[in-house]
Write an enzyme that holds these catalytic residues in place. Structure first.
Site, PDB file in Angstrom:
ATOM      1  N   ASP A 142      -7.769   5.385  -1.750  1.00  0.00           N
ATOM      2  CA  ASP A 142      -7.425   4.176  -1.002  1.00  0.00           C
ATOM      3  C   ASP A 142      -6.855   3.114  -1.944  1.00  0.00           C
ATOM      4  OD1 ASP A 142      -7.278   2.002   0.653  1.00  0.00           O
ATOM      5  OD2 ASP A 142      -9.377   2.038   1.283  1.00  0.00           O
ATOM      6  N   HIS A 196      -6.212   0.038  -1.260  1.00  0.00           N
ATOM      7  CA  HIS A 196      -6.479  -1.319  -0.776  1.00  0.00           C
ATOM      8  C   HIS A 196      -7.612  -2.011  -1.529  1.00  0.00           C
ATOM      9  CE1 HIS A 196      -4.381   0.766   2.521  1.00  0.00           C
ATOM     10  NE2 HIS A 196      -3.860  -0.421   2.762  1.00  0.00           N
ATOM     11  N   CYS A 216       0.810  -1.226   0.000  1.00  0.00           N
ATOM     12  CA  CYS A 216       0.000   0.000   0.000  1.00  0.00           C
ATOM     13  C   CYS A 216       0.842   1.275   0.000  1.00  0.00           C
ATOM     14  CB  CYS A 216      -0.982   0.004   1.162  1.00  0.00           C
ATOM     15  SG  CYS A 216      -0.259  -0.134   2.803  1.00  0.00           S
TER      16      CYS A 216
END
EC number: 3.4.22.-
Length: 404
Positions: A307, A309, A133
């Site tokens: 994000d 993820h 990430c």
């Protein structure tokens, strides 16, 4: 499974089950900022009755639904800007990244990553899910800096498709792409003590961006890294920014810093939010406990982020000159807003600024001096500051600990 892994899994489960899109109801009358551009609240949002092609929302499954206008809608101009930011995420099924054997190399991996490497990716990592990430956040920061140089700050999604496709190919998930996850991991192992399957911190990510930009051989962008401090030295910066003939070249400043212990100390809140209001801002990577994000905007005490993820299939390799399809390029963008209160952010982060020319540099220096609250950036004239300069920097932020 240890308590850290259990806690992380629990948070992800909650997010997938309950992931409402934020409404403009926390600071509805406050200006919204996106990488240096100010957007004012849309007073007429609740009067729209006919949906336009962008009046939709994306849910966590990637499907799109009609979004009914309301009094808490976001300004359309802000949404167009937000969805034009390049969004790097986890990818799967890319060419294997070789594992590095040894108990000490796997000790810092999460249980899930260790199991995957032993049971699924036995020949090497074919996905960065669970550990990449910070790399993806750093790629996002770099990609948007390059986008501003190549496409311009006013560029919006869908325009100049060929140039965007060529830019994205620099980040393809292949060993040969200049800014691929493979290249990040390779340099991390060689120079930063980070190995395949391990989390990268802001410091390692900054050093990889610096090295890979240099190896790329593209003179479009130079990189200045603060070496884990909040200090920027003018002499060092100019040595990097000026070429052999003395001409100023666009330079990316990367500041790895830690603004607190467990959370960001409140005295730094104003300085952090102001950083996203600078016209030189290219965002912030990191800043979320155990889960790095890419922050691009702010409103009041909340920050907006992309994000990484979400795992998507890696795009197939392209021959030189061959373009991605529209559907493939669309996987690098989202209109789905996410935000977090500054008090809930992790204090370890990588802050980026793009200095395009000498005038930009002078403007950035003035803005640093004018920031309210305790400064998060200190500018010194020389690499070896004299006593007076040191005295002026006593109120510096904490040095970066490269642990997520």
């Amino acid at each position: 499974m240890n308590t850290v892994d259990i806690g992380r899994c629990s948070k992800r489960i909650v997010q997938y089950l309950w992931d409402p899109e934020p409404r403009n109801d926390e600071d509805p009358n406050s200006s919204i900022w996106c990488l240096g551009i100010e957007y004012h609240p849309d007073k007429d949002a609740n009067t729209r009755e006919t949906p336009d092609k962008n009046n939709t929302r994306e849910n966590v499954m990637g499907t799109t639904n009609y979004r009914k206008p309301s009094e808490h809608a976001w300004p359309e101009s802000f949404l167009l800007d937000f969805e034009s930011r390049i969004w790097m995420t986890y990818r799967s099924n890319f060419p294997p990244i070789p594992r590095v054997e040894g108990d000490d190399k796997s000790a810092s991996m999460t249980l899930g990553v260790r199991l995957r490497s032993q049971l699924v990716d036995t020949q090497g990592f074919t996905s960065d899910t669970g550990w990449g990430c910070m790399i993806r956040s750093g790629q996002s920061l770099l990609a948007n800096a390059l986008s501003m140089l190549v496409l311009g700050r006013d560029w919006r999604r869908g325009a100049r498709f060929e140039e965007e496709s060529q830019l994205l190919s620099l980040f393809a998930d292949t060993p040969t792409a200049p800014f691929s996850v493979h290249r990040f991991v390779k340099h991390g192992a060689e120079s930063c003590g980070k190995y395949p399957g391990e989390w990268f911190g802001p410091s390692a990510t900054a050093k990889c961006i610096e090295a890979l930009s240099s190896q790329c051989g593209n003179p479009t962008l130079k990189v200045y890294v603060s070496n884990d401090t909040s200090e920027v030295y003018q002499d060092k910066f100019m040595d990097i920014a000026r070429n052999t003939s003395g001409a100023f070249q666009p330079t990316l400043i990367l500041l790895g810093t830690r603004l607190g212990i467990d959370n960001i100390t409140p005295v730094y809140w104003d300085g952090l939010k102001a950083a996203l209001q600078f016209p030189q801002s290219v965002g912030i990577a990191g800043g979320r406990p155990s889960a790095s994000h890419y922050f691009v905007g702010a409103q009041g005490s909340h920050l907006f982020y992309l994000d990484p993820h979400y795992t998507r299939p890696a795009l197939p390799d392209r021959q030189e000159g061959e373009l991605y399809s529209k559907e493939e390029v669309d996987t690098y963008h989202t209109r789905r807003l996410r935000r977090i209160h500054v008090r809930d952010m992790d204090p370890s982060m990588l802050i980026g600024f793009l200095i395009r020319n000498q005038e930009d540099w002078a403007d950035w220096l003035k803005r640093i001096e004018a920031v309210k609250g305790r400064p998060i950036i200190h500018v010194l004239k020389q690499m070896n500051p004299d006593h007076d300069q040191e005295a002026g920097a006593l109120d510096q932020v904490e040095a970066l600990d490269d642990i997520e």
